[in-house]
Design a protein around this motif. Structure first.
Motif, PDB file in Angstrom:
ATOM      1  N   TYR A 158       0.827  -1.206   0.000  1.00  0.00           N
ATOM      2  CA  TYR A 158       0.000   0.000   0.000  1.00  0.00           C
ATOM      3  C   TYR A 158       0.861   1.256   0.000  1.00  0.00           C
ATOM      4  O   TYR A 158       0.696   2.150  -0.850  1.00  0.00           O
ATOM      5  N   PHE A 159       1.785   1.358   0.946  1.00  0.00           N
ATOM      6  CA  PHE A 159       2.558   2.594   1.071  1.00  0.00           C
ATOM      7  C   PHE A 159       3.569   2.745  -0.066  1.00  0.00           C
ATOM      8  O   PHE A 159       3.859   3.877  -0.482  1.00  0.00           O
ATOM      9  N   THR A 160       4.119   1.634  -0.564  1.00  0.00           N
ATOM     10  CA  THR A 160       5.037   1.724  -1.699  1.00  0.00           C
ATOM     11  C   THR A 160       4.301   2.230  -2.931  1.00  0.00           C
ATOM     12  O   THR A 160       4.758   3.165  -3.616  1.00  0.00           O
ATOM     13  N   PHE A 161       3.162   1.622  -3.234  1.00  0.00           N
ATOM     14  CA  PHE A 161       2.387   2.049  -4.402  1.00  0.00           C
ATOM     15  C   PHE A 161       1.887   3.492  -4.236  1.00  0.00           C
ATOM     16  O   PHE A 161       2.017   4.313  -5.155  1.00  0.00           O
ATOM     17  N   LYS A 162       1.304   3.791  -3.077  1.00  0.00           N
ATOM     18  CA  LYS A 162       0.739   5.134  -2.871  1.00  0.00           C
ATOM     19  C   LYS A 162       1.827   6.204  -2.976  1.00  0.00           C
ATOM     20  O   LYS A 162       1.625   7.248  -3.631  1.00  0.00           O
ATOM     21  N   THR A 163       2.971   5.953  -2.362  1.00  0.00           N
ATOM     22  CA  THR A 163       4.046   6.948  -2.388  1.00  0.00           C
ATOM     23  C   THR A 163       4.566   7.166  -3.800  1.00  0.00           C
ATOM     24  O   THR A 163       4.719   8.314  -4.256  1.00  0.00           O
ATOM     25  N   LEU A 164       4.851   6.084  -4.522  1.00  0.00           N
ATOM     26  CA  LEU A 164       5.398   6.223  -5.869  1.00  0.00           C
ATOM     27  C   LEU A 164       4.389   6.839  -6.837  1.00  0.00           C
ATOM     28  O   LEU A 164       4.748   7.646  -7.698  1.00  0.00           O
ATOM     29  N   ILE A 165       3.128   6.458  -6.688  1.00  0.00           N
ATOM     30  CA  ILE A 165       2.103   7.019  -7.579  1.00  0.00           C
ATOM     31  C   ILE A 165       2.003   8.528  -7.406  1.00  0.00           C
ATOM     32  O   ILE A 165       1.951   9.282  -8.388  1.00  0.00           O
ATOM     33  N   THR A 166       1.979   8.982  -6.164  1.00  0.00           N
ATOM     34  CA  THR A 166       1.813  10.417  -5.909  1.00  0.00           C
ATOM     35  C   THR A 166       3.105  11.207  -6.143  1.00  0.00           C
ATOM     36  O   THR A 166       3.070  12.290  -6.730  1.00  0.00           O
ATOM     37  N   LYS A 167       4.243  10.658  -5.708  1.00  0.00           N
ATOM     38  CA  LYS A 167       5.505  11.389  -5.854  1.00  0.00           C
ATOM     39  C   LYS A 167       5.947  11.485  -7.317  1.00  0.00           C
ATOM     40  O   LYS A 167       6.464  12.518  -7.755  1.00  0.00           O
ATOM     41  N   LEU A 168       5.750  10.401  -8.076  1.00  0.00           N
ATOM     42  CA  LEU A 168       6.183  10.375  -9.471  1.00  0.00           C
ATOM     43  C   LEU A 168       5.046  10.701 -10.433  1.00  0.00           C
ATOM     44  O   LEU A 168       5.236  10.684 -11.650  1.00  0.00           O
ATOM     45  N   ASN A 169       3.858  10.977  -9.886  1.00  0.00           N
ATOM     46  CA  ASN A 169       2.683  11.298 -10.699  1.00  0.00           C
ATOM     47  C   ASN A 169       2.418  10.223 -11.758  1.00  0.00           C
ATOM     48  O   ASN A 169       2.203  10.506 -12.934  1.00  0.00           O
ATOM     49  N   LEU A 170       2.436   8.973 -11.315  1.00  0.00           N
ATOM     50  CA  LEU A 170       2.192   7.858 -12.222  1.00  0.00           C
ATOM     51  C   LEU A 170       0.721   7.814 -12.604  1.00  0.00           C
ATOM     52  O   LEU A 170      -0.167   8.012 -11.771  1.00  0.00           O
ATOM     53  N   LYS A 171       0.445   7.561 -13.880  1.00  0.00           N
ATOM     54  CA  LYS A 171      -0.920   7.639 -14.403  1.00  0.00           C
ATOM     55  C   LYS A 171      -1.662   6.321 -14.226  1.00  0.00           C
ATOM     56  O   LYS A 171      -2.083   5.667 -15.188  1.00  0.00           O
ATOM     57  N   THR A 172      -1.832   5.917 -12.986  1.00  0.00           N
ATOM     58  CA  THR A 172      -2.626   4.734 -12.679  1.00  0.00           C
ATOM     59  C   THR A 172      -4.105   5.072 -12.864  1.00  0.00           C
ATOM     60  O   THR A 172      -4.458   6.237 -13.072  1.00  0.00           O
ATOM     61  N   PRO A 173      -5.011   4.091 -12.817  1.00  0.00           N
ATOM     62  CA  PRO A 173      -6.415   4.354 -13.112  1.00  0.00           C
ATOM     63  C   PRO A 173      -7.001   5.531 -12.346  1.00  0.00           C
ATOM     64  O   PRO A 173      -6.859   5.638 -11.127  1.00  0.00           O
ATOM     65  N   GLY A 174      -7.634   6.434 -13.100  1.00  0.00           N
ATOM     66  CA  GLY A 174      -8.322   7.558 -12.483  1.00  0.00           C
ATOM     67  C   GLY A 174      -7.489   8.779 -12.224  1.00  0.00           C
ATOM     68  O   GLY A 174      -7.976   9.756 -11.661  1.00  0.00           O
ATOM     69  N   ARG A 175      -6.221   8.789 -12.655  1.00  0.00           N
ATOM     70  CA  ARG A 175      -5.349   9.933 -12.395  1.00  0.00           C
ATOM     71  C   ARG A 175      -5.113  10.733 -13.664  1.00  0.00           C
ATOM     72  O   ARG A 175      -4.953  10.181 -14.743  1.00  0.00           O
ATOM     73  N   GLY A 176      -5.080  12.050 -13.528  1.00  0.00           N
ATOM     74  CA  GLY A 176      -4.799  12.922 -14.659  1.00  0.00           C
ATOM     75  C   GLY A 176      -6.069  13.431 -15.316  1.00  0.00           C
ATOM     76  O   GLY A 176      -7.169  12.933 -15.098  1.00  0.00           O
ATOM     77  N   GLU A 177      -5.911  14.434 -16.132  1.00  0.00           N
ATOM     78  CA  GLU A 177      -7.056  15.046 -16.796  1.00  0.00           C
ATOM     79  C   GLU A 177      -7.795  14.064 -17.692  1.00  0.00           C
ATOM     80  O   GLU A 177      -9.005  14.054 -17.768  1.00  0.00           O
ATOM     81  N   ASP A 178      -7.023  13.227 -18.401  1.00  0.00           N
ATOM     82  CA  ASP A 178      -7.651  12.297 -19.329  1.00  0.00           C
ATOM     83  C   ASP A 178      -8.027  10.992 -18.657  1.00  0.00           C
ATOM     84  O   ASP A 178      -8.854  10.249 -19.171  1.00  0.00           O
ATOM     85  N   ALA A 179      -7.381  10.677 -17.521  1.00  0.00           N
ATOM     86  CA  ALA A 179      -7.665   9.439 -16.792  1.00  0.00           C
ATOM     87  C   ALA A 179      -7.784   8.277 -17.758  1.00  0.00           C
ATOM     88  O   ALA A 179      -8.788   7.591 -17.838  1.00  0.00           O
ATOM     89  N   GLU A 180      -6.692   8.049 -18.524  1.00  0.00           N
ATOM     90  CA  GLU A 180      -6.741   7.113 -19.648  1.00  0.00           C
ATOM     91  C   GLU A 180      -7.204   5.717 -19.280  1.00  0.00           C
ATOM     92  O   GLU A 180      -7.979   5.110 -19.985  1.00  0.00           O
TER      93      GLU A 180
END
Length: 532
Positions: A420-442
């Motif tokens: 949980y904390f590894t994924f959450k930290t890397l997703i937010t710190k590196l702005n990884l485009k996992t589901p639902g993130r970003g303007e396009d939420a690809e």
């Protein structure tokens, strides 16, 4: 490259959407119709052949198996349609045809080389002087795809076909031909050129793939014989191979042949890790299952039951607030599939191509799980995967003295926290485009069209494009409306599009217009084509 990986990840979303329910069907159906399980717990009267539950569960297992057994075809079509900029229908049809041709071409060349089901069987290789392990490895190179005798190239074959067909579609969908051959021009040329190219590729594969396959097998054999360190690399390597479905070409050698160990059980010499476990399961004199036999599969319980569901929670928490409702269902169903049945593809493919770094970390953590549980002498068995169903049947109900299952529960919460904390930290710190993130939420599943279109009026969009009479062709890629118009001067300027019509931008060139709408582009295209 990052953008292309995002587009590739998006192309997986349609086949991925069916995987969670297929995984539950397969996991539940296979677990509760397993003959050893039914016999061990004396459930023949309830779950044995001829009972109503047996027929229902067998049907569930068959339905789930049909989906997972044809993942290569699903990915071929998904990638082709997802990456095709124009004529997605033609791309999908061409991919399906090309996939069949791909394996037919392989099968034909194999026949010319003297390989067929008889000359690639274990018995045949044994008759040629090979030992049992060599015979199993050689025979495992070959198998069936859609009933066609071919090589076991798995999902990698589907990816190859999908990428090639997408490329050919984008290049030749508007191909011009001489007048006499005009019928074969444009979109009709796509399946023709796809079949020709794929036939050539298929003809080359039989000369290359067997060596790659055997190399992977030999590599894996070394890992299986070097203690906890080797088992770490085995778990890591299997997870990496899972991307292409190639783990199916390797783990059976450890589960069902002497490569996975030999042990005398009830007076019989048993070969293969899973075979040894089930033989011990049926022997009432066994007081402790062999961890040497189960080391090739027990390590998966921690990431499948605890790690990946926690990773799904991390992706949900990291999603933009406006998208959480959309991605919540996808992530929850994928997490539930992993927890219940140990089938991980639904959740892994949601982040594999958009955030490959996360997949690499997942592979490392899985390798550590294999090494740690082996070092702790944990010996919980499996039917085919490692969810709560198998953990209950072959861990909890067998008792800690036989399995040391308690370590899976003790380490489960720490595993979940690490994921949980590894994924959450890397997703937010590196702005990884996992589901639902970003303007396009690809990489999210679409919500209802009326929700997507609540701020955009279709008629106003058409008017901004110059009206119905100005439209020649309306299509969309992942984030953009792509329109061909008669008169580019009739198309409204950027200010109108970005203010009133909620677009993020617009590009004009020649008779082509591209309007950036993010995930809404595909829905807008469909709505415009309905009323134009």
């Amino acid at each position: 490259m990052f953008e292309k990986l995002q587009r590739l990840g998006k192309s997986f979303m349609i086949p991925i959407a069916i995987l969670p329910i297929a995984g539950i069907f397969l996991g539940v159906g296979a677990a509760f119709t397993n003959p050893v399980m039914v016999e061990t717990y004396n459930l023949g009267a309830i779950l044995g052949p001829g009972t109503i539950l047996y027929y229902i569960l067998s049907a569930m297992a068959a339905i789930g198996s049909a989906v997972f057994g044809n993942l290569a075809l699903l990915f071929a079509v998904g990638i082709a349609t997802g990456l095709a900029v124009q004529e997605k229908g033609a791309a999908g049809l061409s991919a399906a045809i090309s996939f069949v041709i791909f394996h037919t071409s392989i099968s034909t060349i194999l026949g010319f080389l003297g390989y067929n089901p008889e000359t690639t069987s274990v018995d045949y290789f044994l008759s040629q002087g090979k030992n049992a392990i060599e015979a199993a490895k050689l025979s495992n190179v070959y198998g069936y795809e859609l009933g066609i005798f071919t090589v076991r190239i798995g999902v990698l074959g589907g990816i190859i076909v999908g990428l090639l067909v997408a490329y050919l579609t984008n290049r030749y969908y508007d191909k011009k031909m001489p007048e006499a051959l005009s019928f074969f021009a444009g979109v009709r040329f796509v399946p023709i050129v796809s079949v020709l190219i794929i036939s050539i590729v298929g003809a080359i594969v039989p000369f290359i793939w067997p060596y790659i396959h055997l190399g992977i097998s030999t590599f894996s054999e070394f890992f299986g014989r070097t203690g906890p360190v080797g088992i770490f690399f085995y778990g890591f390597f299997m997870r990496i191979l899972n991307i292409f479905g190639l783990h199916h070409a390797i783990y059976p050698l450890f589960w069902f042949t002497s490569l996975g160990g030999e042990l005398e059980v009830a007076g019989k010499l048993i070969q293969g890790g899973q075979n040894i476990f089930f033989a011990q399961l049926a022997d009432p004199t066994v007081t402790k299952f062999s961890a040497e036999a189960t080391k090739y599969f027990t390590g998966g319980f921690l990431p499948m039951m605890f790690g990946l569901p926690a990773a799904a929670l991390a992706m949900y928490r990291a999603a933009d607030d406006k998208n959480k409702k959309i991605v919540g269902g996808l992530l929850f169903s994928a997490a539930l599939t992993s927890f219940l049945t140990g089938i991980t593809e639904p959740i892994e493919f949601t982040f594999l191509f958009v955030a490959p770094l996360l997949y690499g970390i997942h592979a490392v953590l899985e390798g550590l799980s294999y090494a740690v549980l082996y070092a702790l002498d944990v010996s919980v068995g499996v039917t085919f995967s490692r969810g709560i169903i198998d953990f209950t049947l072959f861990g909890l109900l067998q008792g800690n003295a036989k399995t040391n299952y308690i370590w899976i529960l003790i380490l489960g919460i720490p595993t979940a926290l690490i994921y949980y904390f590894t994924f959450k930290t890397l997703i937010t710190k590196l702005n990884l485009k996992t589901p639902g993130r970003g303007e396009d939420a690809e990489n999210k599943l679409y919500t209802k069209k009326d929700t997507l279109l609540k701020d955009v009026n279709i008629e106003e969009v058409i008017d901004a494009l110059g009206g119905r009479d100005n439209l020649v062709e309306v299509d969309a890629c992942i984030t953009r409306l792509r329109i061909t118009v008669k008169d580019i001067s009739k198309v409204a300027d950027k200010e109108l599009w970005t203010s009133k019509l909620k677009a993020k931008g617009i590009f004009k060139k020649g008779s082509g217009v591209q309007v950036i709408y993010g995930a809404m582009a595909e829905v807008l295209k469909n709505e415009i084509n309905k009323v134009r």
